[in-house]
Design an enzyme around this catalytic site. Structure first.
Site, PDB file in Angstrom:
ATOM      1  N   LYS A  22       0.832  -1.201   0.000  1.00 26.26           N
ATOM      2  CA  LYS A  22       0.000   0.000   0.000  1.00 26.26           C
ATOM      3  C   LYS A  22       0.871   1.258   0.000  1.00 26.26           C
ATOM      4  CE  LYS A  22      -3.836  -0.068   2.385  1.00 26.26           C
ATOM      5  NZ  LYS A  22      -4.692  -0.186   3.583  1.00 26.26           N
ATOM      6  N   ARG A  91      -3.152   3.052   8.588  1.00 27.83           N
ATOM      7  CA  ARG A  91      -3.490   1.762   7.956  1.00 27.83           C
ATOM      8  C   ARG A  91      -2.255   0.893   7.843  1.00 27.83           C
ATOM      9  NH1 ARG A  91      -8.501   3.239   4.517  1.00 27.83           N
ATOM     10  NH2 ARG A  91      -8.153   5.485   4.534  1.00 27.83           N
ATOM     11  N   GLY A 100      -8.423  -7.331   4.974  1.00 29.40           N
ATOM     12  CA  GLY A 100      -9.268  -7.505   6.154  1.00 29.40           C
ATOM     13  C   GLY A 100      -8.553  -8.126   7.324  1.00 29.40           C
ATOM     14  N   MET A 102      -5.649  -7.032   8.717  1.00 21.64           N
ATOM     15  CA  MET A 102      -4.872  -6.184   9.590  1.00 21.64           C
ATOM     16  C   MET A 102      -5.666  -4.928   9.929  1.00 21.64           C
ATOM     17  SD  MET A 102      -1.349  -7.490   8.976  1.00 21.64           S
ATOM     18  CE  MET A 102      -0.742  -5.936   9.469  1.00 21.64           C
ATOM     19  N   ARG A 332      -3.922  -1.157  -5.625  1.00 16.87           N
ATOM     20  CA  ARG A 332      -3.072  -2.357  -5.560  1.00 16.87           C
ATOM     21  C   ARG A 332      -3.488  -3.281  -6.697  1.00 16.87           C
ATOM     22  NH1 ARG A 332      -5.945  -4.269   0.023  1.00 16.87           N
ATOM     23  NH2 ARG A 332      -8.003  -4.590  -0.861  1.00 16.87           N
ATOM     24  N   HIS A 448     -16.009  -8.467   2.328  1.00 15.66           N
ATOM     25  CA  HIS A 448     -15.066  -9.447   2.847  1.00 15.66           C
ATOM     26  C   HIS A 448     -15.305 -10.829   2.237  1.00 15.66           C
ATOM     27  CE1 HIS A 448     -13.679 -12.480   5.821  1.00 15.66           C
ATOM     28  NE2 HIS A 448     -12.619 -11.670   5.881  1.00 15.66           N
ATOM     29  N   ARG A 554      -0.147 -47.599 -13.390  1.00 12.66           N
ATOM     30  CA  ARG A 554       0.066 -48.519 -12.259  1.00 12.66           C
ATOM     31  C   ARG A 554      -0.744 -49.775 -12.496  1.00 12.66           C
ATOM     32  NH1 ARG A 554      -0.229 -43.173  -9.345  1.00 12.66           N
ATOM     33  NH2 ARG A 554      -2.019 -43.171 -10.688  1.00 12.66           N
ATOM     34  N   ARG A 610       4.245 -49.543 -15.538  1.00 12.26           N
ATOM     35  CA  ARG A 610       5.067 -50.052 -14.440  1.00 12.26           C
ATOM     36  C   ARG A 610       4.667 -51.478 -14.100  1.00 12.26           C
ATOM     37  NH1 ARG A 610       4.789 -47.008  -8.758  1.00 12.26           N
ATOM     38  NH2 ARG A 610       2.765 -48.016  -8.637  1.00 12.26           N
ATOM     39  N   GLU A 745      13.407 -44.308  -7.134  1.00 12.46           N
ATOM     40  CA  GLU A 745      12.639 -43.987  -5.937  1.00 12.46           C
ATOM     41  C   GLU A 745      13.369 -44.369  -4.666  1.00 12.46           C
ATOM     42  OE1 GLU A 745       8.842 -46.018  -6.457  1.00 12.46           O
ATOM     43  OE2 GLU A 745       9.785 -47.516  -7.719  1.00 12.46           O
ATOM     44  N   SER A 764      12.439 -42.550 -14.405  1.00 14.76           N
ATOM     45  CA  SER A 764      11.352 -41.675 -13.972  1.00 14.76           C
ATOM     46  C   SER A 764      11.343 -41.642 -12.446  1.00 14.76           C
ATOM     47  CB  SER A 764      10.031 -42.212 -14.511  1.00 14.76           C
ATOM     48  OG  SER A 764       8.964 -41.506 -13.953  1.00 14.76           O
ATOM     49  N   GLY A 766      10.105 -41.574  -8.877  1.00 16.17           N
ATOM     50  CA  GLY A 766       8.942 -41.817  -8.030  1.00 16.17           C
ATOM     51  C   GLY A 766       9.194 -41.033  -6.755  1.00 16.17           C
ATOM     52  N   THR A 767       8.823 -39.766  -6.774  1.00 20.25           N
ATOM     53  CA  THR A 767       9.217 -38.898  -5.662  1.00 20.25           C
ATOM     54  C   THR A 767       8.429 -39.169  -4.392  1.00 20.25           C
ATOM     55  OG1 THR A 767       7.946 -37.245  -6.856  1.00 20.25           O
ATOM     56  CG2 THR A 767      10.331 -36.975  -6.808  1.00 20.25           C
ATOM     57  N   ASP A 769       7.974 -42.236  -3.033  1.00 26.92           N
ATOM     58  CA  ASP A 769       8.837 -43.161  -2.314  1.00 26.92           C
ATOM     59  C   ASP A 769      10.186 -42.526  -2.008  1.00 26.92           C
ATOM     60  OD1 ASP A 769       8.015 -45.949  -1.628  1.00 26.92           O
ATOM     61  OD2 ASP A 769       7.159 -45.816  -3.625  1.00 26.92           O
ATOM     62  N   CYS A 831       7.138 -38.978 -12.012  1.00 29.10           N
ATOM     63  CA  CYS A 831       5.733 -39.385 -11.990  1.00 29.10           C
ATOM     64  C   CYS A 831       5.191 -39.382 -10.566  1.00 29.10           C
ATOM     65  CB  CYS A 831       5.554 -40.743 -12.646  1.00 29.10           C
ATOM     66  SG  CYS A 831       6.532 -42.015 -11.859  1.00 29.10           S
ATOM     67  N   TYR A 851      10.409 -34.635 -18.848  1.00 30.48           N
ATOM     68  CA  TYR A 851       8.980 -34.374 -18.708  1.00 30.48           C
ATOM     69  C   TYR A 851       8.552 -34.501 -17.252  1.00 30.48           C
ATOM     70  CZ  TYR A 851       8.434 -39.432 -18.279  1.00 30.48           C
ATOM     71  OH  TYR A 851       8.532 -40.727 -17.840  1.00 30.48           O
TER      72      TYR A 851
END
Lengths: 878, 878
Positions: A22, A91, A100, A102, A332, A448, A554, A610, A745, A764, A766-767, A769, A831, A851
């Site tokens: 602001k 303000r 709303g 603060m 703003r 609001h 899967r 897989r 993984e 690939s 396997g995040t 695991d 994946c 990818y």
């Protein structure tokens, strides 16, 4: 060197970090020449100092006084002067807007002395006393902590059913007196008379407001860091409540709900700013101002264009008209719905206001979710019972809750909730967060409820005066009809229609603007986007959403089908090779059909499949249930064949039971110890591929070996995959080209990616695991402490939702580097579920992944996030 | 260029890889001038070629013939000549000796023609036919696969109770005839007459013997790679069976059981080599030869010294005396017991034969285990029933098994077994492996039983003619007394005494040689050795073994005590803070006492104490057991308070139950969500330390936070540890210096070690957990497939026993580097089970760890392994 804590508007260059959003904008507008009342900004640095040290900087007071003198000089008024008093507003304004959340105090500087000057200068005693009572009320509430409701009680008793504009001067004087008594009663001290004391206390109140519970909740909800602090803007008051030639309003340069380029905004005559936002009176649309006050209206219309030309984005601004003179109080960047964001970005690019890259950057990928929300079925018969303002689009179907607490309780039971209120206030945030949609009887498009709902991407209908809400009695009345808590109701946020009952919903369709924007995005994008899909239906949907292949199918999900599970169980329980062979031959046929459907849906695109991943016990009855059954049968003295059968089953279930199944006998470990299943799957994949190819479908199967931790595992499994392929090709007299690769993984797989790459044609991540093993967090169990970890600031976010760049990310980067050292150009994707989360997509882009693959509904998000990464990090990709 | 597959003895330089151990030594001895019969070696390369290609190299035959001509020239005899025939032996010889595992054929070249020449040259028809029947028997068994027992049957029928030396010429001729018939009957072909064919077939048989089941088992047991292959040694026969002036023997330059420098060895007159090793006749000690054949005895005595002088190590050699002429047939480094290894190393260093570094390198750290074996209680009353040869030291107390199969079956049931046989053969290996000790009625100090037992570090008594064994009837008779299967028996391998019943055993005491060697080792050692100990008793024992501190005290073990568990449960089940507080105050008192005991035992040395690690459910009753109890109570219609109580308990147990406890709510996660327990522990540690210090004990507490994965976790926990310490110090008016550090057991901790090191004063690898998460192997579950993984050569070893250098090791190295980048010289140790395994100790040394910590009994092993690492890798440490 002493720190400068205070800057006059325009004295410092645009700097949101220091001046807050602001303050930076007020300064900017002042420099550009917009009609902004004079004032100054106390920096966020001062606030941080206050928070860390527990008190204001020693020289803050002196600096404030110095700047105050400047403001007095420019306005020709004096703060605390009984002849020509300067009144001030205070303000808050953080770097990131928290609407709303603060605190604000207006009319500072009034006391029994200075009010005489105000009366004299304005010639309006009623206005002066109205301002005075407003000061005491706001200051009492915000600064002194006297309950808001107690002031309202006094006010209501005097109004006695009339509007507040109908109160007489005498009545207002009495209210001021009553208010003062209330303050003294509640705080044990008289209301502070000294203007300077009022100012200091108000500034401190703003500092304190940074750490209120609701501000913390809001920041957590919006991912805003807790250590930014807020700036404080002190500004000369201008009065929208000086009579019928005065007023105040809030406007957007375009419609923030739909994105349409139109005069969007609302105003109230003879009112101060908070009256519009708080939704106490329902305001008028801005175009009515042409009739009420044509001069200021003309200025307002000019401001619309001037602001967009200057800021190159939609502005959300406040204005006040004092006795016919137009002032801009703040501006703003306007919050908008996803739908509006898309339309505005595309329109502005088409108008030449911004370029296409900027347009693509303008839409938050996370918000795209909103466009994918279900909508009311257009063919459904609607029993429309009321019409309100279309404050935030989308559809909501749920049971009515009248309080935030009720909404939370219902949501916890898994029920869909529509929150119905007269108006919402910051205390309702947590109820709004769990609701499907929000309906309010009062408040406008900028109330609001409307602002917060749009921020959350939730459907909202505001200012629906057709309904009467009794929150205490938990009742809503529409005409003669009553609706109690938990009655079904449906909202159409796009039109403002309130519908009785539970309307069917349908999947969304994309606007032409969205299609255009995504086309632009794809032209900038450099990383592929695939989908995780286990069925032809999901595959098709994802392809419609722009998926460029399947990154993960899967196969085990297929085994849980009613027709498959019994065969899977027979296979596991088989006493000999023959029994296993028979079961596998049944599964082979079914799997072949599964794959044919998927290949068809993905004609021309790669399909990663897989091999069986979960431990075998997942396919058998639950150990504990079986235990209870057997115990019961035994105690009943049952010696039937049933007990024998259950005990036989139990033997195998117990054999397969594991202490830590996540780290157990699963993934390629199954393929190695029980190669028959994997061989069957490979056969099903390749037979399906050959059959599809014969029908002219372009098949690109990629066979994926899960949970590899050692190159030798992949070497062995790849060995029998290739062997099986040779057999199938010989039998069928056809050859199909296919790839064999692996999921990455396990930390050990990352560390030895150079060795694994010898046998992998693709990798690939396997995040899910990989996150589990890198952190040593079981996803099923970590919920118990991860929340506490986030509360205690141990973790910034949930590593299962957003890739932990510092830990898991290091391993990923290493993998890409080492894998490609062995095989330059190796295809490496992701994946895990983070593959559709924008921050994670950006990271995947930076480390050079080929990818990302995610669930179908996240595909457009991933496409946009990937495009934004290309734009943001030109030349930085590894 | 053509490959050279065949080398005359001495033609190639010493090269075990190429020529095998035996071939290399025969060559070496030939070059040095020892009296070795002429011959040549077919290389291991030829064997590997045969194994990989399935046939001999095409030019092997020609090369063999070429070298054969040389041998004929040197001996003046001709292979296949009927006038003066050369006879040959064919023996395997791999790089690493595998005694008794591989095949040998003697007397090749005999047939109905050449025997005439042999008779004429030797003038001994009986000897010639004895040699002939031996050829057919061995060749028939080893090369043609005719069952050994069938030959023995024919032989026994002719012997009719007499010794084989008592058979007449006519009888031997008949045996030859019968043998030939047997061979033709069994194989469908006549016994091969052509000497060259005999030679080719024998060479191939040796190649094939590399891949027999028993050879594979032996290699697995001894960690010998499967792809080495064996060399084949073809050597001119010399005959120990030419009459009473001939003989054959086996000797060690020092006693391989005790290490004593003495004339150790055995011989038989008028016998061929296999008679001694096979243990068919019990041979005479070498010193008897002085009387029998003083000339050859004098040569033998010279050879003892000459061999040690040349090889600088104990030699195990075979000799043959042909008509008074002494020949050395082979020599190799002598296998020895750990006790002997220590004595020999120390003696040789003292004699100046080797230096101290070499002495330290001479003892296999793994073998030290043997010195730590229990011994028979010297104060026990012994009922000695028989006396045999003290073939391998140590004590064995167990139940008798008469066959390898019985031994395995009993061992699987967890019973201690003593294997009792007339003699052992390679088929008994698996039974010997599970037995505590071995007792044989026949065979000498160099019999199969004795050699293998020493190799395994097991107690063995051989040649115990006091006992009669009937293996079929499963009976052992000593005098009038009979012992059946599973009777208790005790062996004292150090003295050869066989004792009836179950004798008490006591911990070992170290020899002065061992103490000396370890002193030398410590003088070379550069890495510290600590112990994992949870009790004062263990701590003291480890200190006696040379531990330089405690690397890990697991406090949770203390909570499982009978007096503690109820309080631990009360703490977990407490409904409010007060209940928890009371339980904790009880635990505090008990823990304080625990720590006092440990500090006292470790006066002056560091003591690392880990805060509570396991998930809380481990302290509560088992979920399934409770489920069964509740099910039973319900079905019985029981509505008692008991059911209510169980259900109440179940509620909490179910709350705490986890899907993957290994990755669950444990370690520092507990300290963070439930800091009271950790605070109590810290208080107990520091109060104990203060009390001990007051008594003059030098305390060095190191408080260890387990399972840290993020620096913020340690920051927070260290925060309240330091806070608690401040409080305790203030209360007691005393200050103790202490360290706070962390276990490193998660991949993420390794990757962010630079950040964690900000808050850690030490780090210690928990390689059990780190291996679990890096591999994604649950230790409790992985047993199911790790064995298969090793059989399929996916894994070389068990990563839970030996550090996986390539995966887990990479993370460890990274940790040390990053941790010390933040804090140079940071103390980093290891307390996982691999900390006492020599290969892992070497790795820890190479990456620069400050110390290894292991269970008390492994401390000497770790000390020696660490010393050897320093010697082996001078200057290579990071």
């Amino acid at each position: 060197m002493a720190n400068q804590w205070v800057y006059l508007f325009g004295e410092h260059e645009f700097d949101k970090e220091l001046l807050g959003g602001k303050g930076a904008n007020l300064g900017e507008m002042t420099r550009v020449g917009f009609p902004v009342p004079e004032g100054f900004t106390i920096t966020t640095e001062a606030c941080r100092y206050y928070i860390n040290e527990g008190s204001e900087p020693g020289d803050l007071d002196a600096q404030v006084k110095e700047k105050l003198v400047e403001v007095e000089r420019k306005t020709g008024k004096k703060f605390g002067d009984s002849a020509n008093p300067l009144l001030l507003s205070v303000r808050s304004g953080a770097k990131i807007s928290m609407p709303g959340m603060m605190d604000t105090v207006l009319n500072l500087g009034l006391n029994d002395e200075t009010i005489r000057g105000l009366i004299k200068k304005s010639g309006n005693e009623r206005f002066a006393f109205d301002s005075y009572r407003r000061l005491i009320q706001m200051f009492g509430d915000v600064v002194l902590g006297v309950e808001h409701a107690k002031f309202e009680e006094i006010l209501e008793s005097h109004k006695d059913g009339r509007k507040d504009t109908e109160l007489s001067v005498e009545e207002l004087k009495q209210i001021v007196k009553d208010y003062k008594e209330l303050v003294e009663e509640e705080t044990g001290k008289p209301f502070p008379n000294s203007p300077m004391e009022q100012l200091s206390l108000a500034v401190r109140a703003v500092f304190n407001s940074w750490d209120t519970e609701r501000a913390k909740v809001y920041r957590k909800l919006h991912g805003i860091p807790d250590d930014l602090g807020t700036a404080v803007n002190v500004q000369a008051m201008v009065f929208g409540n000086m009579g019928e030639k005065s007023g105040t309003g809030v406007a957007f340069t375009r419609n923030p709900a739909t994105g349409a380029k139109e005069h969007y905004g609302e105003y109230l005559l003879n009112a101060q700013g908070e009256d519009v936002v708080a939704g106490i009176r329902t305001p008028h649309p801005v175009d009515d101002l042409k009739k009420d006050l044509p001069g200021p209206y003309a200025e307002l219309i000019k401001v619309y264009d001037a602001l967009e030309k200057h800021y190159k984005d939609v502005q959300d601004f406040e204005f006040t008209i004092e006795e016919g003179k137009f002032y801009l109080l703040q501006t703003r960047t306007g919050k908008r719905t996803a739908q509006a964001a898309v339309k505005i970005a595309v329109d502005m690019a088409d108008e030449g206001l911004i370029d296409k890259e900027t347009a693509v950057m303008r839409v938050d990928p996370n918000s795209i979710n909103q466009l994918l929300h279900e909508q009311l079925d257009p063919s459904a018969e609607l029993n429309v019972i009321a019409q309100g303002l279309a404050a935030s689009p989308g559809a909501a179907v749920g049971k009515i809750a009248f309080t935030a607490e009720d909404a939370q309780a219902m949501a916890e039971k898994g029920e869909p909730v529509v929150l119905v209120r007269n108006e919402t206030s910051p205390e309702d945030i947590s109820g709004m967060a769990v609701a499907k949609g929000i309906l309010t009887a009062r408040g406008g498009m900028t109330s609001h409820a409307a602002v917060v709902a749009r921020g959350m991407g939730k459907c909202c209908i505001s200012g629906c005066s057709d309904i009467k809400v009794n929150e205490k009695a938990r009742k809503m009345t529409v005409g003669d009809e009553e609706f109690g808590a938990e009655s079904w109701i449906s909202l159409d946020g796009g039109t403002g229609r309130v519908i009785k009952g539970q309307v069917k919903t349908v999947p969304p369709s994309f606007s032409s603007d969205f299609v255009k924007l995504m086309k632009w995005a794809d032209s900038f994008r450099k990383m592929g986007v695939r989908t995780n899909a286990d069925t032809p239906k999901d595959a098709k949907r994802a392809r419609d959403f722009g998926a460029e292949g399947i990154g993960l199918t899967r196969t085990e999900h297929m085994f849980f089908g009613e027709d498959r599970l019994p065969w899977m169980q027979k296979m596991i329980l088989a006493k000999n090779a023959e029994g296993r062979k028979e079961a596998l031959s049944h599964l082979l046929e079914m799997q072949r059909e599964d794959f044919k459907g998927i290949f068809k849906a993905m004609d021309g695109l790669p399909v990663t499949i897989r091999l069986l991943d979960p431990p075998l016990h997942e396919f058998l009855p639950n150990h504990e249930e079986l235990l209870v059954e057997i115990t019961a049968l035994k105690i009943k003295g049952d010696n039937s064949a049933l007990l024998k059968e259950k005990e036989g089953l139990m033997k195998r279930v117990a054999e397969l039971k594991e202490s830590n199944p996540m780290l157990g006998h699963r993934g390629c470990r199954l393929s190695i110890t029980m190669p028959d299943v994997a061989r069957m799957q490979v056969r099903a994949i390749l037979e399906a591929a050959i059959e599809c190819a014969a029908k002219g479908i372009d098949v690109k199967p990629e066979i994926e070996v899960p949970l590899v931790g050692h190159a030798n595992e992949l070497k062995l499994v790849k060995g029998f995959i290739d062997e099986t392929a040779k057999k199938v090709f010989a039998e069928k007299g056809e050859t199909i080209s296919y790839k064999v690769g692996t999921m990455i993984e396990l930390p050990r797989a990352c560390l030895t990616a150079n060795e694994i790459a010898e046998y992998a044609e693709f990798m690939s991540f396997g995040t899910n695991d990989l996150t589990q093993t890198t952190f040593g967090f079981s996803r099923d169990d970590a919920g118990k402490f991860i929340t506490e970890y986030r509360d205690k600031k141990i973790l910034d976010g949930d590593p299962f939702a957003v890739i932990d760049r510092n830990g898991v990310g290091q391993l990923m980067e290493l993998t890409v580097k080492r894998g490609r050292a062995t095989k330059p150009g190796l295809e490496v994707g992701i994946c895990g579920e983070q593959g559709g989360e924008p921050d994670s997509v950006e990271f995947c882009y930076l480390i050079g992944l080929s990818y990302v693959s995610c669930s179908p509904f996240r595909v457009p998000i991933a496409r946009l996030a990937a495009a934004q990464s290309s734009i943001k990090h030109k030349g930085l990709r590894k």
